[in-house]
Design an enzyme around this catalytic site. Structure first.
Site, PDB file in Angstrom:
ATOM      1  N   GLY A 186       0.833  -1.189   0.000  1.00 28.94           N
ATOM      2  CA  GLY A 186       0.000   0.000   0.000  1.00 28.94           C
ATOM      3  C   GLY A 186       0.869   1.240   0.000  1.00 28.94           C
ATOM      4  N   CYS A 187       0.289   2.374  -0.387  1.00 32.63           N
ATOM      5  CA  CYS A 187       1.069   3.611  -0.446  1.00 32.63           C
ATOM      6  C   CYS A 187       1.494   4.075   0.947  1.00 32.63           C
ATOM      7  CB  CYS A 187       0.283   4.697  -1.167  1.00 32.63           C
ATOM      8  SG  CYS A 187      -1.392   4.984  -0.548  1.00 32.63           S
TER       9      CYS A 187
END
Length: 314
Positions: free
Chosen positions: A115-116
């Site tokens: 995920g970012c």
């Protein structure tokens, strides 16, 4: 010999970003489906099984369904959703996570794109846990702000609708049970989930991730220089992740959410005050770059045995 790639979900935000990076990519060929074929289960199944490497840019449930449609033991998968990030049998696709992780990705068949938010958090925290500077049971907090493209099509439409008047900055994840927390906990090596306080800014893309540390209260009272040295050593020689020098950080008065622009770089900073015994760790990245599409292309290159930065925006 070319590697055949199929992007399932190629018309979504992340899919389009990946396709743009791969345009003109050497040594790759592509399976593409028309609008009508994308709705045809048989055509999708054939594409998923004919490809050497599949990149899934789908909602979580759809990503799981796509994996179930692959009935051979050859096709490799990079999943850009959050469906498989802590799933058994999947390798976490953050090559810089720790020594040996890049080799694990290269040997893997199933790779889960990070995920970012976890990308920024883990880049800052994992080296310090490995170095023993952050104890595994330390109460870690993480906050910051992301561009609204991180919320996908619905949030983009909300912010860009002609009648929209969204706020400039809003906190979310207020139930303290954000879906990124399991991967943050597992791959950082922390014994307890970090307290995660995310926010969305009125900017299309970009991300700032912040981890504050009360160094004077930590075992051994590490200095800001100790923290910086561990981060600098972890990413020495990287073409993607950089650590600002202490001198450069001291000269800075701000870090903008657009710091890295529409690139696939990840820039890390250590702002410290030796007198107060405090440090603020900051990661700047593009939520659509190293936080999504850039990471997928990097992992594709590793799986295909191609130069790791081919097609990346650095």
């Amino acid at each position: 010999m070319t590697t055949c790639v199929f992007i399932d979900g190629a018309v979504g935000t992340t899919g389009l970003e990946i396709a743009d990076r791969l345009a003109g990519h050497r040594d790759l060929s592509f399976i593409t489906l028309s609008d009508e074929q994308r709705k045809d289960a048989a055509a999708r199944r054939a594409a998923l099984n004919d490809a050497d490497i599949v990149i899934l840019c789908l909602p979580d449930d759809a990503a799981r369904e796509a994996v179930a449609l692959i009935d051979n033991d050859r096709t490799k998968v990079i999943d850009a959703s959050s469906a498989h990030r802590v799933a058994d049998g999947w390798t976490y696709g953050f090559p810089e996570l720790e020594p040996g992780q890049r080799d694990r990705v290269a040997r893997a068949r199933f790779v889960a794109n990070p995920g970012c938010w976890p990308t920024g958090f883990l880049a800052l925290v994992r080296p310090l846990v490995l170095a023993g500077l952050i104890p595994a049971d330390w109460p870690v907090t993480v906050s910051g702000a992301s561009g609204y493209s991180g919320g996908g099509k619905s949030m983009i439409a909300e912010y860009e609708a002609q009648s929209a008047a969204p706020t400039g900055f809003r906190a979310y994840g207020l139930g303290l049970a954000h879906k990124h927390i399991p991967e943050m906990t597992r791959y950082s090596g922390l014994a307890h989930p970090p307290l995660f306080a995310p926010a969305v800014a009125h900017a299309y893309r970009g991300m700032i991730v912040e981890v504050p540390l009360q160094l004077r209260a930590m075992p051994g009272a590490p200095s800001p220089a100790d923290i910086h040295a561990a981060l600098a050593a972890a990413y020495a020689g990287s073409n993607i992740v950089s650590v600002a020098t202490l001198e450069d950080s001291r000269a800075m008065s701000q870090v903008e959410i657009e710091r890295v622009g529409a690139t696939d770089r990840l820039e890390l900073f250590m702002f410290g005050n030796a007198e107060t015994g405090q440090a603020l760790l900051v990661a700047a990245l593009d939520n659509l770059g190293k936080g999504a599409a850039g990471a997928a292309v990097q992992n594709l290159n590793i799986l295909a045995g191609l130069p790791e930065t081919e097609g990346l925006r650095l």
